[in-house]
Write an enzyme that holds these catalytic residues in place. Structure first.
Site, PDB file in Angstrom:
ATOM      1  N   ASP A  68      48.009  23.246  25.037  1.00 24.09           N
ATOM      2  CA  ASP A  68      48.769  24.363  24.484  1.00 24.09           C
ATOM      3  C   ASP A  68      49.041  24.079  23.011  1.00 24.09           C
ATOM      4  O   ASP A  68      50.151  23.740  22.612  1.00 24.09           O
ATOM      5  CB  ASP A  68      50.078  24.522  25.263  1.00 24.09           C
ATOM      6  CG  ASP A  68      50.789  25.830  24.945  1.00 24.09           C
ATOM      7  OD1 ASP A  68      50.177  26.698  24.307  1.00 24.09           O
ATOM      8  OD2 ASP A  68      51.960  25.979  25.335  1.00 24.09           O
TER       9      ASP A  68
ATOM     10  N   GLU B 169      45.106  35.561  21.222  1.00 29.84           N
ATOM     11  CA  GLU B 169      46.084  36.598  21.565  1.00 29.84           C
ATOM     12  C   GLU B 169      45.969  37.860  20.713  1.00 29.84           C
ATOM     13  O   GLU B 169      45.828  37.796  19.487  1.00 29.84           O
ATOM     14  CB  GLU B 169      47.498  36.023  21.427  1.00 29.84           C
ATOM     15  CG  GLU B 169      48.569  36.931  22.011  1.00 29.84           C
ATOM     16  CD  GLU B 169      49.679  36.143  22.679  1.00 29.84           C
ATOM     17  OE1 GLU B 169      50.644  36.764  23.135  1.00 29.84           O
ATOM     18  OE2 GLU B 169      49.570  34.906  22.761  1.00 29.84           O
TER      19      GLU B 169
ATOM     20  N   LYS C 100      44.314  37.121  25.227  1.00 27.89           N
ATOM     21  CA  LYS C 100      45.701  37.029  25.704  1.00 27.89           C
ATOM     22  C   LYS C 100      46.435  38.337  25.436  1.00 27.89           C
ATOM     23  O   LYS C 100      46.418  38.864  24.319  1.00 27.89           O
ATOM     24  CB  LYS C 100      46.438  35.884  25.014  1.00 27.89           C
ATOM     25  CG  LYS C 100      46.058  34.513  25.538  1.00 27.89           C
ATOM     26  CD  LYS C 100      46.860  33.422  24.879  1.00 27.89           C
ATOM     27  CE  LYS C 100      48.241  33.280  25.470  1.00 27.89           C
ATOM     28  NZ  LYS C 100      48.973  32.126  24.920  1.00 27.89           N
TER      29      LYS C 100
ATOM     30  N   THR D 206      49.888  36.826  29.550  1.00 29.62           N
ATOM     31  CA  THR D 206      50.910  35.867  29.173  1.00 29.62           C
ATOM     32  C   THR D 206      52.299  36.495  29.235  1.00 29.62           C
ATOM     33  O   THR D 206      52.447  37.649  29.630  1.00 29.62           O
ATOM     34  CB  THR D 206      50.594  35.310  27.769  1.00 29.62           C
ATOM     35  OG1 THR D 206      51.495  34.255  27.461  1.00 29.62           O
ATOM     36  CG2 THR D 206      50.688  36.390  26.715  1.00 29.62           C
TER      37      THR D 206
ATOM     38  N   PHE E  56      55.551  31.570  32.676  1.00 29.58           N
ATOM     39  CA  PHE E  56      56.244  30.721  31.712  1.00 29.58           C
ATOM     40  C   PHE E  56      57.401  29.965  32.362  1.00 29.58           C
ATOM     41  O   PHE E  56      58.533  30.446  32.413  1.00 29.58           O
ATOM     42  CB  PHE E  56      56.757  31.572  30.545  1.00 29.58           C
ATOM     43  CG  PHE E  56      55.739  31.796  29.452  1.00 29.58           C
ATOM     44  CD1 PHE E  56      54.387  31.825  29.734  1.00 29.58           C
ATOM     45  CD2 PHE E  56      56.147  31.984  28.147  1.00 29.58           C
ATOM     46  CE1 PHE E  56      53.449  32.037  28.727  1.00 29.58           C
ATOM     47  CE2 PHE E  56      55.220  32.192  27.132  1.00 29.58           C
ATOM     48  CZ  PHE E  56      53.865  32.212  27.424  1.00 29.58           C
TER      49      PHE E  56
END
Length: 316
Positions: free
Chosen positions: A16, A95, A131, A155, A177
């Site tokens: 990440d 993203e 994303k 996400t 998350f």
């Protein structure tokens, strides 16, 4: 044998980060980025080459001042993704602008643009995950993009309703998350910082994993946003785990045997009837934590995108 090496036997490890040095060090299968990580990367002196290339690209492409800023931003995102892909065997997650989170059509158009930029540089779309925030509009965008073999990573996923809708729309991958759920419970004084068991973030992923495997959904579960290694170890066996360099280093520093926590069920059932849009919105709305964290995440990612565009605007 350290904990990171053992964990790799149970789950696919994803970095990440946008830091290429960390990726080279920990040798993950995949890597994920987001607007915050991209902004952090371009502020580093060692990455100024990406800004220069993006500015040159945008000016050559032409268009209005605003168009050039957007094109430069997209170019940085893709060029960093390409640099990372040279160091990993699997996927890079890139993203879409969070400001499009409530517009299906804009998400689809931006996804195609990013994929085209990758493919123009010789990168197959099969190595890129687009994303998108886990709103109804983005989930539907992912469903449509799948028809063009564009794979998506949904996400900012906090509620079980989001997870259900993603699976029922055949989304390729979700990122629940863990840490941000944990943060919310701490902030509301519903959980003590000294708590050492399976916190609500961990339990959320456990529930999603059990549900997906029980009904044989193909959507990949990639737990994300960890605050400590105990959260990670409680989710060993999850399809994928995306972990920051700080926690990767911690896992690598601890020797010892760890057990696989998540396992497949003995019996697989036929899936239930899919949620309608109004059912999804109602179920998601019932989860105060998820409503708060989703909207907060979209706002923060959009802020970082705007900050990146401000940096570029000074150079165009």
């Amino acid at each position: 044998m350290n904990q990171l090496n053992v964990l790799k036997k149970f789950s696919t490890i994803v970095a990440d980060t946008s830091d290429i040095e960390s990726i080279c060090k920990y040798k993950p299968e995949d890597a994920t980025t987001n607007p915050s990580l991209i902004l952090q990367a371009v502020k580093s002196d060692k990455n100024q080459i990406f800004i220069e290339k993006a500015i040159q690209y945008a000016k050559k492409k032409g268009g209005s001042y605003k168009d050039q800023i957007i094109n430069a931003s997209d170019k940085i995102l893709v060029d960093l993704g390409i640099a990372i892909l040279k160091k990993i065997p699997g996927y890079i997650s890139s993203e879409v602008d969070a400001r499009f989170s409530f517009n299906t059509e804009k998400c689809i158009l931006k996804a195609h643009k990013l994929i085209n930029l990758y493919e123009e540089s010789g990168i197959s779309r099969n190595r890129v995950l687009i994303k998108l925030a886990s709103t109804w509009e983005c989930i539907k965008a992912a469903e449509i993009l799948m028809q063009d073999n564009i794979l998506c990573n949904l996400t900012l996923l906090f509620s079980f309703a989001q997870a259900r809708a993603c699976a029922e729309s055949n989304v390729f991958l979700i990122s629940p998350f863990v840490g941000r759920i944990y943060d919310w419970y701490i902030s509301q004084n519903l959980l003590s910082k000294s708590f050492t068991g399976k916190d609500p973030g961990v339990l959320s992923v456990c529930k999603i994993y059990e549900y997906y495997k029980k009904y044989n959904y193909k959507t990949i579960i990639m737990a994300a946003s960890f605050r400590n290694i105990q959260q990670i170890l409680y989710l060993s066996g999850c399809d994928k785990l995306t972990i920051s360099p700080i926690l990767l280093q911690e896992l690598e520093s601890y020797p010892g045997i760890i057990d696989k926590q998540l396992t497949l069920p003995d019996l697989v059932l036929s899936p239930p009837v899919s949620l309608s849009e109004d059912e999804f919105r109602w179920e998601h709305n019932q989860d105060a934590m998820a409503v708060h964290k989703l909207s907060e995440g979209i706002r923060n990612f959009s802020k970082d995108q705007i900050d990146l565009e401000r940096i570029l605007s000074k150079r165009i």
